[in-house]
Design an enzyme around this catalytic site. Structure first.
Site, PDB file in Angstrom:
ATOM      1  CG  HIS A  72     -15.076 -18.434  -7.717  1.00  0.00           C
ATOM      2  ND1 HIS A  72     -13.829 -18.911  -7.346  1.00  0.00           N
ATOM      3  CD2 HIS A  72     -14.906 -17.125  -8.016  1.00  0.00           C
ATOM      4  CE1 HIS A  72     -12.949 -17.927  -7.418  1.00  0.00           C
ATOM      5  NE2 HIS A  72     -13.574 -16.834  -7.812  1.00  0.00           N
ATOM      6  CE1 TYR A 201     -10.134 -27.171  -1.826  1.00  0.00           C
ATOM      7  CE2 TYR A 201     -10.981 -26.047  -3.768  1.00  0.00           C
ATOM      8  CZ  TYR A 201     -10.972 -26.239  -2.400  1.00  0.00           C
ATOM      9  OH  TYR A 201     -11.796 -25.486  -1.604  1.00  0.00           O
ATOM     10  N   PRO A 293     -10.485 -27.298   6.900  1.00  0.00           N
ATOM     11  CG  PRO A 293      -8.631 -25.912   6.639  1.00  0.00           C
ATOM     12  CD  PRO A 293      -9.156 -27.024   7.482  1.00  0.00           C
ATOM     13  CE  LYS A 297     -19.503 -28.134   2.378  1.00  0.00           C
ATOM     14  NZ  LYS A 297     -19.658 -27.084   1.406  1.00  0.00           N
ATOM     15  CE1 TYR A 385     -14.783 -26.501  -2.488  1.00  0.00           C
ATOM     16  CE2 TYR A 385     -16.210 -24.711  -3.212  1.00  0.00           C
ATOM     17  CZ  TYR A 385     -14.982 -25.159  -2.744  1.00  0.00           C
ATOM     18  OH  TYR A 385     -13.969 -24.254  -2.532  1.00  0.00           O
TER      19      TYR A 385
END
Length: 391
Positions: A72, A201, A293, A297, A385
């Protein structure tokens, strides 16, 4: 039984550590309280940072990941029915993430360990770590109905928050930092192709939602729910309707529905145990730290811990210097706290706290608008990220 490194726990951290040590010519024994089937079916994380992907490849454990994993190159943020894509490679010099479930990482590492590595004992319950502050620590464990002792030069506790390893660190030497959030995630697995090719998100006035995936045919989706929610309180139709509300956009995007095969609720907390070392006992992964979550991580932090330990022990083997081993806790905690910060920022950016005021709602939207309009803010998110350096 005797070995150089006794590893408690056959999750991804313990299994990867055994692999790294094997490749460095250092022997180990892995003790796992559960059976193999349980470990290989334990649903947890699914996002691998660039550094984790690189480590698995270097360890010779990435053949199936590279074949079946989903690279991704970004995520999508949704708020106020708007959509904004964060392009990871463009912002980080080419870094990305891999969607590849923890269950699959464990399957790959177990197969390698049983084929090439040292002993991996399933249904071997660690009872206590003894002599951590001596030169000969040991792990007392129960296997096949008998108590035994594993004598070691070093013990690494990869046995999670409820394991025995952390309990061997004297309370008077310990500092704990934690935060419990007043909400959790209702997570579902559904037999339906993901409705978007990257993770979504969503910040919504009714609460956070996440669109994720486990494969091209299996979707993983989450809803923010009140702390203490029972997953069975939610019917399938109710879950899909709520997901549709929270993912709603101004364009013609649609959420695809399918049979829900699993429901569970994940509590949200931040936790750090300092130090991560006591004598010859080293803590790794959830035994030392937990993150909500939202930032993906947890598994990646555990990988950073065991990479740090393996490098330090290899350095001692090659040079005779314990400098890197002595710095283990400090080295790991620098990365841990950056991950805690990032996970906290993502959580407070996207979740609506109970009793949130209109002022707080507008601040969240302002933070999201800043990310969407500022390359500097967007880069900070992308760097966090895709992962902080393992060095």
């Amino acid at each position: 039984m005797r070995t150089t490194v006794g590893i408690i726990g056959a999750g991804p951290a313990g299994l990867l550590l055994a692999r790294l040590l094997h490749n460095a010519g250092i022997d180990s024994v892995v003790l796992e309280s559960r059976d193999r089937a349980y470990v290989e079916q334990r649903q947890r994380a699914g996002i691998l940072e660039q550094g984790t992907v690189d480590v698995l490849r270097a360890a010779g454990a990435a053949e199936r990941m590279d074949r079946e994993g989903l690279r991704h190159d970004g995520i999508e943020l949704r708020y106020a029915k708007k959509r904004h894509r964060v392009d990871f490679p463009a912002l980080t010099g080419g870094r990305s993430v891999m969607v590849y479930a923890q269950t699959e990482v464990c399957k790959d590492l177990i197969a390698l360990q049983l084929k090439e590595g040292g002993p991996l004992l399933f249904e071997a319950e660690a009872l206590a770590v003894e002599g951590a502050d001596t030169e000969s620590p040991s792990v007392r464990f129960r296997h096949e109905g008998r108590e035994s002792v594993l004598e070691c030069d070093y013990v690494v506790g990869c046995d999670g928050f409820w394991g025995v390893a952390r309990k061997a660190v004297p309370a008077e030497l310990t500092r704990v930092f934690e935060r419990t959030y007043p909400f959790g995630w209702l997570g579902i697995l559904a037999d339906v192709p993901p409705s978007h090719d990257e993770l979504v998100y969503a910040r919504h006035d009714r609460g956070f939602a996440l669109l994720s995936m486990r494969s091209p045919s299996v979707s993983r989706l989450y809803l923010q729910v009140p702390e203490g929610t029972d997953a069975e309180e939610w019917g399938d139709e109710e879950i899909w309707a709520e997901l549709e509300r929270r993912f709603e956009t101004e364009d013609d995007w649609r959420l695809e529905r399918g049979p829900i095969t699993q429901k569970s609720v994940t509590p949200m907390r931040s936790y750090v145990h300092e130090p991560m070392r006591h004598g010859r006992l080293f803590l790794a992964g959830d035994a030392a730290h937990i993150v909500p979550p939202t930032g993906a991580k947890g598994l990646n932090l555990a990988v950073g811990d065991v990479v740090t330990f393996a490098r330090a022990l290899t350095h001692q083997k090659e040079t005779g210097s314990a400098e890197l081993l002595d710095a283990y806790s400090e080295t790991c905690l620098r990365r841990v706290w950056q991950a805690e910060r990032f996970s906290y920022d993502m959580t407070t950016l996207l979740h609506r706290a109970p009793g949130a005021t209109p002022f707080e709602d507008r601040l969240q939207l302002a933070r999201l608008e800043r990310i969407a309009s500022s390359r500097a803010a967007e880069t900070d998110l992308a760097e966090g990220y895709t992962g902080f350096p393992l060095h």
